[in-house]
Design a protein around this motif. Structure first.
Motif, PDB file in Angstrom:
ATOM      1  N   VAL A  12       2.775   2.069   6.368  1.00 12.41           N
ATOM      2  CA  VAL A  12       3.893   2.033   5.419  1.00 12.41           C
ATOM      3  C   VAL A  12       3.458   1.230   4.196  1.00 12.41           C
ATOM      4  CG1 VAL A  12       6.344   1.511   5.095  1.00 12.41           C
ATOM      5  CG2 VAL A  12       5.467   1.985   7.393  1.00 12.41           C
ATOM      6  N   GLY A  13       3.514   1.862   3.019  1.00  9.79           N
ATOM      7  CA  GLY A  13       3.115   1.184   1.781  1.00  9.79           C
ATOM      8  C   GLY A  13       1.777   1.712   1.306  1.00  9.79           C
ATOM      9  N   ALA A  14       1.776   2.337   0.128  1.00 13.68           N
ATOM     10  CA  ALA A  14       0.527   2.913  -0.397  1.00 13.68           C
ATOM     11  C   ALA A  14       0.061   2.161  -1.635  1.00 13.68           C
ATOM     12  CB  ALA A  14       0.717   4.401  -0.696  1.00 13.68           C
ATOM     13  N   ASP A  38       5.056   6.104   1.343  1.00 12.50           N
ATOM     14  CA  ASP A  38       5.557   5.140   0.350  1.00 12.50           C
ATOM     15  C   ASP A  38       6.851   5.666  -0.258  1.00 12.50           C
ATOM     16  OD1 ASP A  38       3.906   2.684  -1.362  1.00 12.50           O
ATOM     17  OD2 ASP A  38       5.814   3.437  -2.153  1.00 12.50           O
ATOM     18  N   ARG A  39       7.734   4.751  -0.593  1.00 12.19           N
ATOM     19  CA  ARG A  39       9.027   5.175  -1.161  1.00 12.19           C
ATOM     20  C   ARG A  39       8.898   5.586  -2.632  1.00 12.19           C
ATOM     21  NH1 ARG A  39      11.611  -0.860  -1.110  1.00 12.19           N
ATOM     22  NH2 ARG A  39      10.085  -1.774  -2.495  1.00 12.19           N
ATOM     23  N   LEU A  40       7.820   5.148  -3.288  1.00 11.02           N
ATOM     24  CA  LEU A  40       7.641   5.485  -4.708  1.00 11.02           C
ATOM     25  C   LEU A  40       6.970   6.860  -4.837  1.00 11.02           C
ATOM     26  CD1 LEU A  40       6.641   1.945  -6.005  1.00 11.02           C
ATOM     27  CD2 LEU A  40       8.826   3.121  -6.265  1.00 11.02           C
ATOM     28  N   PRO A  41       7.050   7.482  -6.024  1.00 11.83           N
ATOM     29  CA  PRO A  41       6.554   8.867  -6.154  1.00 11.83           C
ATOM     30  C   PRO A  41       5.036   9.018  -6.051  1.00 11.83           C
ATOM     31  CG  PRO A  41       7.906   8.225  -8.053  1.00 11.83           C
ATOM     32  CD  PRO A  41       7.715   7.007  -7.234  1.00 11.83           C
ATOM     33  N   ALA A  42       4.289   7.905  -6.149  1.00  9.99           N
ATOM     34  CA  ALA A  42       2.827   8.005  -6.084  1.00  9.99           C
ATOM     35  C   ALA A  42       2.264   6.709  -5.515  1.00  9.99           C
ATOM     36  CB  ALA A  42       2.257   8.251  -7.477  1.00  9.99           C
ATOM     37  N   ALA A  43       0.966   6.735  -5.208  1.00  7.68           N
ATOM     38  CA  ALA A  43       0.322   5.535  -4.651  1.00  7.68           C
ATOM     39  C   ALA A  43       0.093   4.490  -5.742  1.00  7.68           C
ATOM     40  CB  ALA A  43      -1.009   5.922  -4.022  1.00  7.68           C
ATOM     41  N   GLY A  44       0.067   3.226  -5.322  1.00 10.68           N
ATOM     42  CA  GLY A  44      -0.330   2.146  -6.227  1.00 10.68           C
ATOM     43  C   GLY A  44       0.655   1.831  -7.329  1.00 10.68           C
TER      44      GLY A  44
END
Ligand code: FAD
Length: 312
Positions: A12-14, A38-44
């Motif tokens: 969990v978490g990118a 990840d809850r956001l649209p992309a990694a990092g």
């Protein structure tokens, strides 16, 4: 592949931690099905994207020295041997210190420990600093702004030539690319983990499980788009970890703390351009990542943008 099937591992978490963890887990366990989420649209896009991304090996602790020295070598090999440009620039680290700071026993011990481990550093006195960085004001005696900032006069500069800065989003892209080459499971973005799936072990199939007296284990995650089961769950959720751990009775003691970053464009402002392109410290021909002699204020040269990031 069904999204509800049990995975071997869910990370969990990118951010940089999640992507690198997923990559190394997959590399060392080629047959395992590892889901990165990840809850956001992309990694990092979390803290990693906000980072000043300065990398240093200047530590007193031998563990940190080993970790960071080998990380710097790894970052260099990613660029030179694997041909993946992380825009890692060995501009060095420069700690500006007052006389009092320099003579503090902790600073003296730090320098000795680095010397003992062959971590390279050079010490400059005030006169040398003035000569090397003519556009940097190191003499704050009557400077009103410096007084407002509680800046003590600079007497020394401790320079570490093997430190540098990179682009944190490129480091994430590198790990994600390498993970994706090995993994058969597509990462999920835009999916929030709302809770950890804590179940009784063994299950008695009684209503209300798990009870306080039962053994429990985390068997997956609850997400905004359903439950995902896994043999193992890795949390790489940084400052947000406690939101997932607290409800299952585990206090990770992590708490978000406010930091600030200011972007300064130097182009067409001669004194700033002179400061940015200070020669003599590294073959990059720029000012090092510089730490001011007060708690937590630093500036990073940003050559691609012809400017600085000022952080605190
Ligand atoms: C201003 C600033 C400057 C910094 N400067 C430096 C520096 O110079 N050098 C250095 O080494 N470090 C620096 N750091 C620290 C560094 O950025 C972090 O330690 C690092 O990025 C942490 O990586 P991470 O992957 O753990 O966290 P993150 O990048 O924050 O990744 C965590 C991810 O978890 C996701 N997530 C959280 N909760 C959930 C959930 N419930 N469901 C799904 N996804 C979730 C988030 O969306 C996020 O993408 C700095 C940090 C800041 C803020």
């Amino acid at each position: 592949m069904s999204s509800t099937e049990p995975f071997d591992i869910i990370v969990v978490g990118a951010g940089v931690v999640g992507c690198s963890t997923a990559y190394y887990l997959q590399k060392n366990n080629p047959t395992k099905r590892i889901l990165l989420i990840d809850r956001l649209p992309a990694a990092g896009q979390g803290n990693t994207a906000m980072s000043a991304a300065a990398v240093r090996n200047m530590f007193a602790s031998s563990t940190n020295q080993l970790l960071t020295d080998s990380s710097i070598k790894f970052i260099e090999s990613v660029q030179t041997k694997m041909g993946f440009d992380l825009t890692f620039e060995k501009c060095g680290y420069l700690w500006l210190m007052s006389d009092k700071q320099f003579n503090d026993p902790s600073v003296q011990m730090w320098m000795q420990k680095m010397k003992a481990s062959s971590i390279r550093w050079t010490l400059y006195d005030k006169k040398q600093l003035k000569k090397m960085i003519p556009s940097l004001n190191v003499d704050f005696a009557r400077d009103e702004e410096a007084q407002l900032l509680h800046l003590p006069e600079v007497s020394y500069g401790l320079f570490g030539p093997d430190c540098g800065v990179l682009d944190p989003t490129k480091l994430v892209s590198f790990y994600l690319q390498e993970f994706s080459k090995l993994s058969k499971v597509k990462p999920k973005f835009g999916v929030e983990v709302t809770g950890l799936l804590l179940e009784a072990d063994p299950k008695l199939d009684m209503p209300g499980e798990p009870f306080v007296w039962q053994n429990k284990r985390v068997n997956g995650v609850k997400t905004s788009s359903g439950v995902l089961r896994a043999e193992m769950v890795v949390l790489a959720t940084d400052a947000w970890s406690n939101r997932l751990l607290d409800p299952i009775g585990f206090d990770s003691q992590t708490k978000a703390k406010k930091r600030q970053m200011f972007v300064i464009h130097a182009s067409e402002k001669k004194p700033l351009m002179d400061l940015l392109y200070t020669k003599g410290f590294s073959d990059k021909g720029c000012i090092p990542f510089t730490i001011l002699p007060m708690a937590g204020v630093y500036f990073r040269p940003q050559l691609q943008e012809k400017g600085f990031w000022i952080g605190c």
